[in-house]
Motif scaffolding. Structure first.
Motif, PDB file in Angstrom:
ATOM      1  N   GLY A   2      88.060  56.528   1.074  1.00  0.00           N
ATOM      2  CA  GLY A   2      89.497  56.480   0.894  1.00  0.00           C
ATOM      3  C   GLY A   2      89.946  55.248   0.140  1.00  0.00           C
ATOM      4  O   GLY A   2      89.184  54.306  -0.072  1.00  0.00           O
ATOM      5  N   PHE A   3      91.199  55.272  -0.277  1.00  0.00           N
ATOM      6  CA  PHE A   3      91.785  54.153  -0.998  1.00  0.00           C
ATOM      7  C   PHE A   3      92.811  53.462  -0.110  1.00  0.00           C
ATOM      8  O   PHE A   3      93.411  54.091   0.771  1.00  0.00           O
ATOM      9  CB  PHE A   3      92.452  54.646  -2.281  1.00  0.00           C
ATOM     10  CG  PHE A   3      91.480  55.171  -3.304  1.00  0.00           C
ATOM     11  CD1 PHE A   3      90.846  54.304  -4.171  1.00  0.00           C
ATOM     12  CD2 PHE A   3      91.207  56.521  -3.392  1.00  0.00           C
ATOM     13  CE1 PHE A   3      89.965  54.780  -5.121  1.00  0.00           C
ATOM     14  CE2 PHE A   3      90.317  57.010  -4.330  1.00  0.00           C
ATOM     15  CZ  PHE A   3      89.692  56.141  -5.201  1.00  0.00           C
ATOM     16  N   PRO A   4      93.060  52.177  -0.329  1.00  0.00           N
ATOM     17  CA  PRO A   4      94.106  51.487   0.428  1.00  0.00           C
ATOM     18  C   PRO A   4      95.467  52.115   0.143  1.00  0.00           C
ATOM     19  O   PRO A   4      95.693  52.683  -0.924  1.00  0.00           O
ATOM     20  CB  PRO A   4      94.037  50.043  -0.106  1.00  0.00           C
ATOM     21  CG  PRO A   4      92.707  49.922  -0.750  1.00  0.00           C
ATOM     22  CD  PRO A   4      92.356  51.276  -1.265  1.00  0.00           C
ATOM     23  N   SER A  91     104.717  55.193  -9.727  1.00  0.00           N
ATOM     24  CA  SER A  91     103.288  55.273 -10.028  1.00  0.00           C
ATOM     25  C   SER A  91     103.094  54.918 -11.489  1.00  0.00           C
ATOM     26  O   SER A  91     104.065  54.772 -12.245  1.00  0.00           O
ATOM     27  CB  SER A  91     102.732  56.676  -9.735  1.00  0.00           C
ATOM     28  OG  SER A  91     103.436  57.655 -10.467  1.00  0.00           O
ATOM     29  N   ASP A 189      87.634  48.924 -16.447  1.00  0.00           N
ATOM     30  CA  ASP A 189      89.013  48.620 -16.091  1.00  0.00           C
ATOM     31  C   ASP A 189      89.858  48.341 -17.335  1.00  0.00           C
ATOM     32  O   ASP A 189      90.798  47.553 -17.297  1.00  0.00           O
ATOM     33  CB  ASP A 189      89.086  47.431 -15.123  1.00  0.00           C
ATOM     34  CG  ASP A 189      90.402  47.405 -14.349  1.00  0.00           C
ATOM     35  OD1 ASP A 189      90.972  48.478 -14.114  1.00  0.00           O
ATOM     36  OD2 ASP A 189      90.861  46.296 -13.984  1.00  0.00           O
TER      37      ASP A 189
END
Length: 275
Positions: A2-4, A91, A189
């Motif tokens: 999962g992601f934070p 977002s 990234d």
């Protein structure tokens, strides 16, 4: 794995809680066309959208095309789109029901997105999504760095020319929403761009929460299927196409109860002691 969770989370009932039924009613209700035009390739145009109106950006029959969008409060250009805060509150890629937020000290919605025909695109195999706030507009300054050449029709320059009739300058042009653009972050990234998935007739529509000045550039990279920079770069003129714009006045009855959003309630003292 999962992601934070998102770092910016509001209490229930904040302005981040969008009344979806209200915006669905506007998007699907009667409307009157009050303005329409087409922005040619590698150019820009500015136009006004009054509070309570709808604006639609449309890919034409010629095919997909990326557009770089700027927004200002029509009466106060210091209040303008804040891409970074919108990324945090909404977002990095936006779609229906998301809002585009203005700069400090105002911090209120400029627009609410009411319809996005590319909403179903989701996330592709490369992690790409559409309508991004990740990257800024292309500009002749970075082009100079990358190629050691001058080119006058990057999105920044197109927007500069577009806003001059409204008394604005290069200093008023700001980070954009890249409409119809597919982007993401790669394994290093770093920001990547890929060919727009838009088809003729796809559109991105928003509701003006306040009186707006809008400006859009038809990107000189067209649909981004041909690299503008790098070892495979060549002039992408063949994939450059226009973008159509339509402005609508919704049925006034559909706006019952709506008011333009107020500016932030913070008093603005910043800890300064007054005598």
């Amino acid at each position: 794995m999962g992601f934070p969770p998102a770092g910016y989370q509001a209490k229930p009932g904040s302005v981040l809680d969008v009344d979806r039924a209200f915006y669905d009613r506007i998007a699907g209700g009667d409307r009157e066309l009050v303005d329409e035009f087409v922005i040619p390739i590698r150019s820009g145009r500015a136009w006004e959208v009054p509070a309570g109106a709808l604006c639609r950006l449309i890919t034409t029959a010629a095919g997909p095309q990326v557009g770089d969008l700027n927004l200002w409060n029509r009466h106060n250009p210091r209040e303008r789109l804040w891409a970074a805060r919108t990324r945090q509150l909404q977002s990095a890629h936006v779609t229906t029901y998301d809002r585009l937020w203005s700069t400090l000290p105002y911090l209120r919605p400029l627009v609410t997105i009411t319809k996005d025909t590319l909403e179903s695109y989701g996330v592709d195999e490369d992690g790409g999504r559409v309508h991004d706030l990740l990257g800024s507009r292309c500009d002749p300054y970075v082009n100079r760095i990358l190629t050691d050449e001058d080119f006058d029709f990057h999105c920044h320059s197109n927007l500069v020319r577009a806003v001059i009739p409204y008394g604005l300058t290069e200093f008023d042009v700001h980070d954009v929403l890249n409409v119809f653009q597919c982007t993401g972050l790669n394994s290093e990234d770093k920001y990547f761009m890929k060919a727009s998935p838009a088809k003729p007739g796809d559109y991105f529509e928003f509701f003006a929460e306040q009186d707006l000045l809008c400006a859009l550039s038809t990107c000189p990279a067209g649909d981004l299927s041909i690299p503008l920079w790098g070892p495979d770069a060549r002039d992408p003129l063949e994939v450059c196409r226009p973008i159509a714009v339509e402005v609508y006045r919704p049925d006034p009855a559909s706006l019952d109860g709506w008011q333009p959003p107020v500016t932030s309630g913070y008093q603005g003292l910043h800890g300064i002691q007054l005598p």
